[in-house]
Design an enzyme around this catalytic site. Structure first.
Site, mmCIF file in Angstrom:
data_model
loop_
_atom_site.group_PDB
_atom_site.id
_atom_site.type_symbol
_atom_site.label_atom_id
_atom_site.label_comp_id
_atom_site.label_asym_id
_atom_site.label_seq_id
_atom_site.Cartn_x
_atom_site.Cartn_y
_atom_site.Cartn_z
ATOM 1 N N ASP A 101 3.382 -31.283 15.971
ATOM 2 C CA ASP A 101 4.535 -30.917 15.171
ATOM 3 C C ASP A 101 4.207 -31.101 13.696
ATOM 4 O OD1 ASP A 101 7.580 -30.356 15.478
ATOM 5 O OD2 ASP A 101 6.927 -31.080 17.436
ATOM 6 N N ASP A 202 8.262 -27.522 12.366
ATOM 7 C CA ASP A 202 9.616 -28.030 12.534
ATOM 8 C C ASP A 202 10.548 -27.615 11.391
ATOM 9 O OD1 ASP A 202 11.418 -30.051 13.941
ATOM 10 O OD2 ASP A 202 11.446 -30.839 11.904
ATOM 11 N N GLU A 259 9.592 -22.857 14.162
ATOM 12 C CA GLU A 259 10.969 -23.033 14.612
ATOM 13 C C GLU A 259 11.816 -22.373 13.538
ATOM 14 O OE1 GLU A 259 14.115 -26.499 15.934
ATOM 15 O OE2 GLU A 259 12.941 -26.793 14.134
ATOM 16 N N HIS A 332 13.059 -29.825 23.790
ATOM 17 C CA HIS A 332 13.665 -31.154 23.678
ATOM 18 C C HIS A 332 15.009 -31.132 22.945
ATOM 19 C CE1 HIS A 332 11.824 -30.280 19.913
ATOM 20 N NE2 HIS A 332 12.446 -31.300 19.351
ATOM 21 N N ASP A 333 15.425 -29.980 22.452
ATOM 22 C CA ASP A 333 16.719 -29.873 21.775
ATOM 23 C C ASP A 333 17.751 -29.158 22.635
ATOM 24 O OD1 ASP A 333 15.775 -31.075 19.414
ATOM 25 O OD2 ASP A 333 15.109 -29.161 18.592
HETATM 26 C C1 GLC Z 1 13.947 -29.750 14.812
HETATM 27 C C2 GLC Z 1 13.564 -30.593 15.999
HETATM 28 C C3 GLC Z 1 14.679 -31.556 16.270
HETATM 29 C C4 GLC Z 1 14.875 -32.425 15.050
HETATM 30 C C5 GLC Z 1 15.068 -31.583 13.786
HETATM 31 C C6 GLC Z 1 14.898 -32.413 12.557
HETATM 32 O O1 GLC Z 1 15.061 -28.973 15.069
HETATM 33 O O2 GLC Z 1 13.274 -29.793 17.101
HETATM 34 O O3 GLC Z 1 14.441 -32.331 17.411
HETATM 35 O O4 GLC Z 1 15.992 -33.232 15.233
HETATM 36 O O5 GLC Z 1 14.140 -30.552 13.681
HETATM 37 O O6 GLC Z 1 13.551 -32.752 12.372
#
Ligand code: GLC
Ligand code: CA
Length: 563
Positions: A101, A202, A259, A332-333
């Site tokens: 990440d 991320d 992302e 994971h979200d």
């Molecule tokens: C992304 C991650 C998430 C995290 C957020 C802040 O969305 O996938 O788990 O809380 O970024 O870093």
């Protein structure tokens, strides 16, 4: 149609590990690097060749590692840098490359940079974060952070507010500052030197803020407005992204999966065009966020499987022309896909296989989230005290604080909480699902006795074996990687179906989204002259698709397709 170059990462199948919940090796109830090393043979058996590891960096864990204290250190609970090096080496021996990440929108408030930055207004690193004086004794703007409450946190020592899109322990870096960008590029370099293949990037669409720092319009009865309007995919963001590509990513040949919430379809060329785009792949969220009101707070909206397939097909069609998708149903979200999009009741197994076939054979690089490959389901949490996710806990506090009933919010979390995807990996029917010999940091789903890796390995018709078949199919047939995507039965809400065409090969994937037989007279014609190469049922039933049935056909294409 644009020529798409063959690339190893397009042919890859990826697997995401959420380290905290994957495998504990020392009985402290927390997954760790040695646990992952122990399970590499399993990943090789599954057949994946790319691993996305959610953060293992040193972190106070306010947001489970997405709040980084030291980009060059490993969190003690997870192990040491030697363990990390060993993981890289052992994965490499099994033909598995690693993606880490890249969390560059923010650091932890315990990162050395922030400690310096907050120490005084004239500290040289003050400008590395986003500081503003109070406005009329209050926050500089009415922006609300992603985890609830103001996006500004008051700092007593230096007498100003700092900005955080996520938790208050995740201060946003100031990307306008050149030194900050330089540090991030150096860090990218440092990790590439270790031999990783690249990054899952991320929250990258948050790095640019509206320079006017405007007050936002607030919905009735609320005191804040979601920060997204002023911080998501803002004008000018591409200057930063392109610089990062030129200075850091491209020279090192890093593959990247962005992302990218907030990126509209029209911007595919900027983000993932084969030659001019910033990233190599993109995650879009239309299909997983179709059940909630955008920008709303814990509010469901009506949705159905027609909307689900439309959300996916939109990007599929566009990626025929340009760009490359990261394909996923879970991470994971998000919650467990079989519970959300199909059924975790008696039809759980065929349903999990059907969803797998449906997304996996689309155009893009498929990502499997740990546990998805055995059809893990959502978990029933009895009380808010069983939740661990900061977003879920804050939401419960804020919304019940505003007078909504605890039952309503618990129902919401039961269907949306990020913890649904974070319960420990179910390895066996032994205590705590074989995840730990101690007390797990988060509840294990009680259904581990019925759903676990051990049983899936023994049963040749298991969900796991079906995933292995899918992976093998994709490896065998370039059409399933490079073939163009074309919708079939586009108007149907009960069927999800498409064609992939490449050179002289054609594949058809057809799925029943429902728990009923769906009559399909065209099926006979459709399968005529085609070879059925995959099914999640032992027997076909003439003229119908059985509940959650998925079929894949192969034939010689009538017309030569392009890439
Ligand atoms: C992304 C991650 C998430 C995290 C957020 C802040 O969305 O996938 O788990 O809380 O970024 O870093
Ligand atoms: Ca451990």
């Amino acid at each position: 149609m644009r020529e798409q170059k063959p690339q190893w990462w397009k042919e890859s199948v990826a697997y995401q590990i959420y380290p905290r919940s994957f495998q504990d090796s020392n009985g402290d109830g927390i997954g760790d690097l040695r646990g992952i090393i122990q399970r590499l043979d399993y990943l090789q058996f599954l057949g994946i060749d790319l691993l996305w590891l959610s953060p293992v960096y040193d972190s106070p864990n306010d947001d489970n590692g997405y709040d980084i204290r030291d980009y060059h250190g490993i969190l003690a609970e997870y192990g040491t840098m030697e363990d990390m090096d060993e993981l890289l080496e052992e994965a490499g021996k099994r033909g598995i490359r690693l993606v880490m990440d890249l969390v560059a929108n923010h650091t932890s408030d315990e990162h050395a940079w922030f400690i310096e930055s907050r120490s005084s207004k004239d500290n040289p690193k003050r400008d590395w974060y986003i500081w503003r004086p109070a406005k009329d004794g209050k926050e500089p703007t009415n922006w609300e952070c992603a985890f609830g409450g103001s996006a500004w946190e008051w700092d007593e020592t230096s007498g100003e507010y700092y900005l955080h899109c996520f938790s208050k322990k995740q201060p946003d870096l100031n990307w306008e500052n050149e030194e900050v960008r330089r540090e991030i590029y150096n860090m990218i370099d440092w990790w590439m030197d270790k031999g990783i293949a690249g990054f899952r990037v991320d929250a990258i669409t948050y790095i640019k803020k509206d320079p006017a720092y405007p007050q936002l319009e607030v919905e009735n009865g609320r005191s804040f407005a979601p920060i997204e309007k002023a911080s998501l995919n803002q004008d000018g963001i591409l200057d930063f992204l392109r610089e990062m590509k030129q200075e850091a990513l491209e020279p090192r040949g890093a593959i990247t999966v962005a992302e990218a919430p907030g990126v509209p379809l029209e911007q595919i060329p900027d983000f993932v065009d084969e030659t001019d785009g910033v990233f190599t792949m993109l995650f879009q969220f239309g299909h997983v966020d179709l059940d909630i009101k955008p920008g709303g707070k814990a509010e469901f909206i009506d949705w159905n499987m027609k909307k689900f397939k439309d959300a996916l097909s939109l990007w599929q069609k566009e990626s025929n022309r340009q760009g490359w998708m990261g394909l996923f149903l879970e991470n994971h979200d998000h919650v467990r896909s079989v519970s959300k999009f199909a059924s975790d009741g008696p039809y759980r197994e065929p349903a999990a296989k059907m969803l797998a076939a449906y997304y996996f054979l689309m155009r893009g690089t498929p990502f499997i989230y740990q546990g998805q490959e055995i059809g893990m389901t959502n978990c029933h949490f009895e009380s808010i005290h069983e939740y661990r996710d900061i977003g879920s806990i804050n939401l419960f506090r804020d919304e019940t604080g505003k007078g909504r009933s605890p039952e309503e919010i618990m129902d919401y979390l039961g269907r949306r909480s990020r913890d649904q995807g974070r319960t420990p990996m179910q390895w066996s029917s032994e205590a705590e699902a074989g995840f730990t010999s101690g007390e797990p940091w988060i509840k294990v789903n009680p259904n581990y006795k019925q759903i676990n890796v051990d049983d899936n390995m023994k049963d040749e018709d298991s969900v796991l074996q079906f995933y292995r078949q899918l992976i093998a199919l994709r490896r065998e047939h370039p059409a399933l990687v490079y073939g163009l995507y074309e919708d079939l039965f586009e108007e149907s809400g009960e069927l999800g179906a498409y064609r992939r065409v490449y050179e002289d090969q054609e594949f058809i994937v057809i799925c029943n989204f429902t728990d009923q037989d769906v009559e399909l007279p065209e099926l006979a014609e459709l399968s005529l002259g085609r070879e059925q190469i995959l099914s999640n049922y032992k027997q076909r039933k003439s003229g119908v698709l059985q509940p959650y049935e998925a079929l894949v056909f192969k034939s010689a294409a009538e017309t030569g397709g392009e890439r």
